[in-house]
Design a protein around this motif. Structure first.
Motif, mmCIF file in Angstrom:
data_model
loop_
_atom_site.group_PDB
_atom_site.id
_atom_site.type_symbol
_atom_site.label_atom_id
_atom_site.label_comp_id
_atom_site.label_asym_id
_atom_site.label_seq_id
_atom_site.Cartn_x
_atom_site.Cartn_y
_atom_site.Cartn_z
ATOM 1 N N ASN A 48 28.796 19.472 45.902
ATOM 2 C CA ASN A 48 29.421 21.038 45.874
ATOM 3 C C ASN A 48 30.086 21.117 44.616
ATOM 4 O OD1 ASN A 48 30.438 23.447 47.210
ATOM 5 N ND2 ASN A 48 32.521 22.458 47.450
ATOM 6 N N ASN A 49 29.360 21.017 43.467
ATOM 7 C CA ASN A 49 29.596 21.163 42.014
ATOM 8 C C ASN A 49 28.858 22.179 41.583
ATOM 9 O OD1 ASN A 49 31.579 18.926 41.696
ATOM 10 N ND2 ASN A 49 29.553 17.731 42.341
ATOM 11 N N TYR A 50 29.115 22.877 40.199
ATOM 12 C CA TYR A 50 28.580 23.930 39.653
ATOM 13 C C TYR A 50 28.123 23.293 38.176
ATOM 14 C CZ TYR A 50 27.552 28.536 37.395
ATOM 15 O OH TYR A 50 27.047 29.603 36.772
ATOM 16 N N PHE A 51 26.763 23.380 38.075
ATOM 17 C CA PHE A 51 26.209 22.763 36.644
ATOM 18 C C PHE A 51 25.234 23.854 36.085
ATOM 19 C CE2 PHE A 51 26.562 19.039 39.349
ATOM 20 C CZ PHE A 51 27.360 18.195 38.672
ATOM 21 N N LYS B 26 27.021 21.059 56.224
ATOM 22 C CA LYS B 26 28.099 21.612 57.171
ATOM 23 C C LYS B 26 28.614 22.983 56.805
ATOM 24 C CE LYS B 26 31.494 18.761 54.509
ATOM 25 N NZ LYS B 26 32.167 17.522 54.651
ATOM 26 N N ALA B 27 29.178 23.650 57.824
ATOM 27 C CA ALA B 27 29.618 25.003 57.468
ATOM 28 C C ALA B 27 31.030 24.784 57.063
ATOM 29 C CB ALA B 27 30.032 25.740 59.022
ATOM 30 N N GLY B 28 31.260 25.664 55.904
ATOM 31 C CA GLY B 28 32.261 25.716 54.980
ATOM 32 C C GLY B 28 32.001 26.543 53.733
ATOM 33 N N VAL B 29 33.141 26.975 53.012
ATOM 34 C CA VAL B 29 32.626 27.715 51.751
ATOM 35 C C VAL B 29 32.537 27.000 50.563
ATOM 36 C CG1 VAL B 29 33.540 29.405 50.131
ATOM 37 C CG2 VAL B 29 34.029 29.745 52.684
ATOM 38 N N ASN B 30 31.462 27.184 49.922
ATOM 39 C CA ASN B 30 30.992 26.034 48.830
ATOM 40 C C ASN B 30 31.477 26.807 47.521
ATOM 41 O OD1 ASN B 30 28.848 27.825 47.627
ATOM 42 N ND2 ASN B 30 27.565 27.069 49.184
ATOM 43 N N ILE B 31 31.191 26.139 46.433
ATOM 44 C CA ILE B 31 31.690 26.355 45.302
ATOM 45 C C ILE B 31 31.246 27.891 44.562
ATOM 46 C CG2 ILE B 31 30.086 24.983 43.648
ATOM 47 C CD1 ILE B 31 32.503 24.082 42.205
#
Length: 195
Positions: free
Chosen positions: A40-43, A63-68
């Motif tokens: 869940n990182n932005y590269f 898993k369900a959830g808002v990512n980055i």
């Protein structure tokens, strides 16, 4: 703007999540480090997004959830140069797996790379046109019961195990912004960038 956004040398069992690592030569370099969990990182970096010469984990269980990047699932990381496709509409790549950062991730790789979360809209007049609108979803951080150590500059290297939270965008004038040379570190950028 540095040589490496995050550099970990001979460290073990650290977690890197929620980080925006951009505009460096290399995004993250795990040198001689093992059991690290990166998800869940932005590269988005110039020479390569990741370097890894040992055995580390580049995604967690989907898993369900808002990512980055605002997508509906948490899994791997967003890589600006990932060229695979999302075949089932979950905004997680299904082809060209695992993502290996042009061969710089020696063992394994990211099996759940995040893909752009966009919605295509159609407008009609005398002709039909399609445009893409990027959706940005802002979330709040979850409360942690672990006492946090704060990082406000590139000179605040994590020097003990525990939770380390970045409190503002960081910019390095040297080769590396943060050196992580200890084990069991959780680095949470809280949406801030390391450039």
């Amino acid at each position: 703007k540095g040589r490496q956004g995050i550099f970990a040398f001979s460290s073990f069992s650290n977690i890197y999540t929620g980080n925006n690592v951009s505009n460096n030569k290399y995004g993250i370099n795990l040198s001689g480090s093992g059991g690290e969990l990166v998800y869940n990182n932005y590269f988005k970096n110039t020479a390569g997004n990741a370097k890894d010469d040992w055995f580390n984990y580049w995604n967690t269980t989907k898993k369900a959830g808002v990512n980055i990047i605002g997508g509906p699932f948490i899994g791997g990381n967003f890589w600006h140069d990932y060229n695979g496709q999302d075949n089932n509409g979950d905004f997680i790549g299904d082809t060209n797996l695992p993502y290996k950062s042009n061969g710089n991730i020696v063992n394994g790789g990211d099996y759940l790379p995040l893909t752009q979360f966009t919605i295509a809209t159609t407008t009609s007049s005398t002709s039909t046109t399609t445009s893409s609108t990027t959706v940005t979803i802002t979330t709040t951080s979850t409360t942690s019961t672990i006492p946090a150590n704060l990082i406000a500059s590139c000179s605040n290297d994590p020097n003990q195990q525990g939770l380390w939270k970045v409190t503002q965008d960081l910019s390095s004038s040297g080769s590396t912004c943060l050196d992580i040379l200890v084990n069991n570190v959780v680095l949470d950028c809280q949406g801030h960038s390391i450039i």
